[in-house]
Design a protein around this motif. Structure first.
Motif, PDB file in Angstrom:
ATOM      1  N   SER A   1      38.998  34.333  49.841  1.00  0.00           N
ATOM      2  CA  SER A   1      37.549  34.501  49.958  1.00  0.00           C
ATOM      3  C   SER A   1      37.163  35.970  50.027  1.00  0.00           C
ATOM      4  CB  SER A   1      37.039  33.781  51.212  1.00  0.00           C
ATOM      5  OG  SER A   1      37.328  32.410  51.143  1.00  0.00           O
ATOM      6  N   TRP A   2      37.910  36.745  50.809  1.00  0.00           N
ATOM      7  CA  TRP A   2      37.619  38.173  50.928  1.00  0.00           C
ATOM      8  C   TRP A   2      37.896  38.893  49.621  1.00  0.00           C
ATOM      9  CZ3 TRP A   2      40.940  38.167  55.926  1.00  0.00           C
ATOM     10  CH2 TRP A   2      40.218  37.589  56.962  1.00  0.00           C
ATOM     11  N   ALA A   3      38.965  38.504  48.949  1.00  0.00           N
ATOM     12  CA  ALA A   3      39.328  39.168  47.698  1.00  0.00           C
ATOM     13  C   ALA A   3      38.274  38.950  46.625  1.00  0.00           C
ATOM     14  CB  ALA A   3      40.690  38.663  47.206  1.00  0.00           C
TER      15      ALA A   3
ATOM     16  N   PRO B   1      45.129  48.518  39.576  1.00  0.00           N
ATOM     17  CA  PRO B   1      45.106  48.135  38.158  1.00  0.00           C
ATOM     18  C   PRO B   1      46.233  47.182  37.762  1.00  0.00           C
ATOM     19  CG  PRO B   1      46.018  50.332  38.390  1.00  0.00           C
ATOM     20  CD  PRO B   1      45.605  49.891  39.764  1.00  0.00           C
ATOM     21  N   ILE B   2      46.226  45.974  38.343  1.00  0.00           N
ATOM     22  CA  ILE B   2      47.187  44.958  37.928  1.00  0.00           C
ATOM     23  C   ILE B   2      46.582  44.215  36.738  1.00  0.00           C
ATOM     24  CG2 ILE B   2      48.361  42.812  38.586  1.00  0.00           C
ATOM     25  CD1 ILE B   2      48.363  43.791  41.451  1.00  0.00           C
ATOM     26  N   PRO B   3      47.319  44.070  35.656  1.00  0.00           N
ATOM     27  CA  PRO B   3      46.767  43.318  34.522  1.00  0.00           C
ATOM     28  C   PRO B   3      46.378  41.903  34.960  1.00  0.00           C
ATOM     29  CG  PRO B   3      48.808  44.420  33.904  1.00  0.00           C
ATOM     30  CD  PRO B   3      48.668  44.581  35.392  1.00  0.00           C
ATOM     31  N   PRO B   4      45.257  41.394  34.476  1.00  0.00           N
ATOM     32  CA  PRO B   4      44.796  40.065  34.894  1.00  0.00           C
ATOM     33  C   PRO B   4      45.851  38.973  34.744  1.00  0.00           C
ATOM     34  CG  PRO B   4      43.099  41.164  33.621  1.00  0.00           C
ATOM     35  CD  PRO B   4      44.312  42.050  33.565  1.00  0.00           C
TER      36      PRO B   4
ATOM     37  N   ALA C   1      46.636  41.728  45.203  1.00  0.00           N
ATOM     38  CA  ALA C   1      46.775  41.089  43.890  1.00  0.00           C
ATOM     39  C   ALA C   1      45.531  40.277  43.549  1.00  0.00           C
ATOM     40  CB  ALA C   1      48.015  40.193  43.870  1.00  0.00           C
ATOM     41  N   LEU C   2      45.025  39.534  44.533  1.00  0.00           N
ATOM     42  CA  LEU C   2      43.846  38.696  44.276  1.00  0.00           C
ATOM     43  C   LEU C   2      42.591  39.527  44.029  1.00  0.00           C
ATOM     44  CD1 LEU C   2      44.433  35.841  46.864  1.00  0.00           C
ATOM     45  CD2 LEU C   2      44.646  35.701  44.379  1.00  0.00           C
ATOM     46  N   ALA C   3      42.543  40.709  44.611  1.00  0.00           N
ATOM     47  CA  ALA C   3      41.362  41.565  44.434  1.00  0.00           C
ATOM     48  C   ALA C   3      41.471  42.455  43.204  1.00  0.00           C
ATOM     49  CB  ALA C   3      41.165  42.435  45.681  1.00  0.00           C
ATOM     50  N   SER C   4      42.574  42.351  42.482  1.00  0.00           N
ATOM     51  CA  SER C   4      42.814  43.290  41.387  1.00  0.00           C
ATOM     52  C   SER C   4      42.103  42.924  40.090  1.00  0.00           C
ATOM     53  CB  SER C   4      44.313  43.397  41.110  1.00  0.00           C
ATOM     54  OG  SER C   4      44.804  42.164  40.614  1.00  0.00           O
TER      55      SER C   4
END
Length: 196
Positions: A117-119, A127-130, A32-35
């Motif tokens: 941090s990694w994300a 493709p999760i909407p922001p 989710a954080l990297a999306s």
């Protein structure tokens, strides 16, 4: 090694095994954080996810522990518990160690900071909407906390020992209803009974 008789309660093992969900939930949090890019500073986002995802579970386990005689969306009605099950619930009250629960939450917080941090270095992989990025990460972290804190409570009970269990007083039904977080449809039985 002597096995305590109350360890044979399958609900202890079911909820202890829930710990396998923790890495899966943390992976979901990372995805989710990297999306999408964050709308907040790193520290604000971290605090939001950590507080939303861990504080309710920590508070529940400290004040009104999760009722382990439940699976998913069904729970055994407190009236249908055996005396031994009522004694096990008594151990959940007497063996509570807030420090262990706090250490579990802090440990997950450290992992969350690393994942965040990694994300930040990853490209969008899902493709999760922001607008859903933060809620999805908070829900995943909430699940990670739930599936860590409940097994930690189970471990504390299992380490109490047979003597502690034998000395425990079965909790009354009104006490169970008042002192435990019971979620789900109430039924009289979930797992088949085994012969004594």
């Amino acid at each position: 090694m002597k096995i305590n008789q109350f360890w044979l309660d399958p609900y202890l093992w079911i909820h202890l095994s829930g710990i396998v969900v923790v890495p899966i939930a943390l992976l979901g949090c990372g995805i989710a954080l990297a999306s999408a890019p964050s709308s907040f500073s790193a520290i604000v986002e971290f605090l939001l996810i950590f507080v939303i995802g861990s504080l309710p579970i920590f508070w529940m386990q400290w004040q009104r522990p999760f009722y382990i005689y439940s699976i998913l969306v069904i729970a055994i009605h407190p009236d249908a518990l055996t005396p031994n099950q009522q004694k096990i619930l008594s151990l959940f009250q007497t063996c509570r160690n807030p420090l262990l629960l706090l250490l579990g939450a802090i440990g997950l917080g450290v992992l969350l900071w690393q994942i965040q941090s990694w994300a930040a270095l990853a490209t969008a992989i899902l493709p999760i909407p922001p607008v859903l990025r933060l809620p999805a990460a908070a829900i995943a972290f909430f699940l990670a906390t739930l599936f860590l804190e409940v097994p930690l409570s189970v471990v504390q009970v299992m380490l109490a020992g047979e003597e502690h269990f034998a000395a425990a007083e079965p909790l009354t039904v009104p006490t169970i209803k008042q002192n435990f977080t019971i979620v789900g449809l109430k039924v009289n039985q979930i797992l088949p009974t085994t012969p004594a």
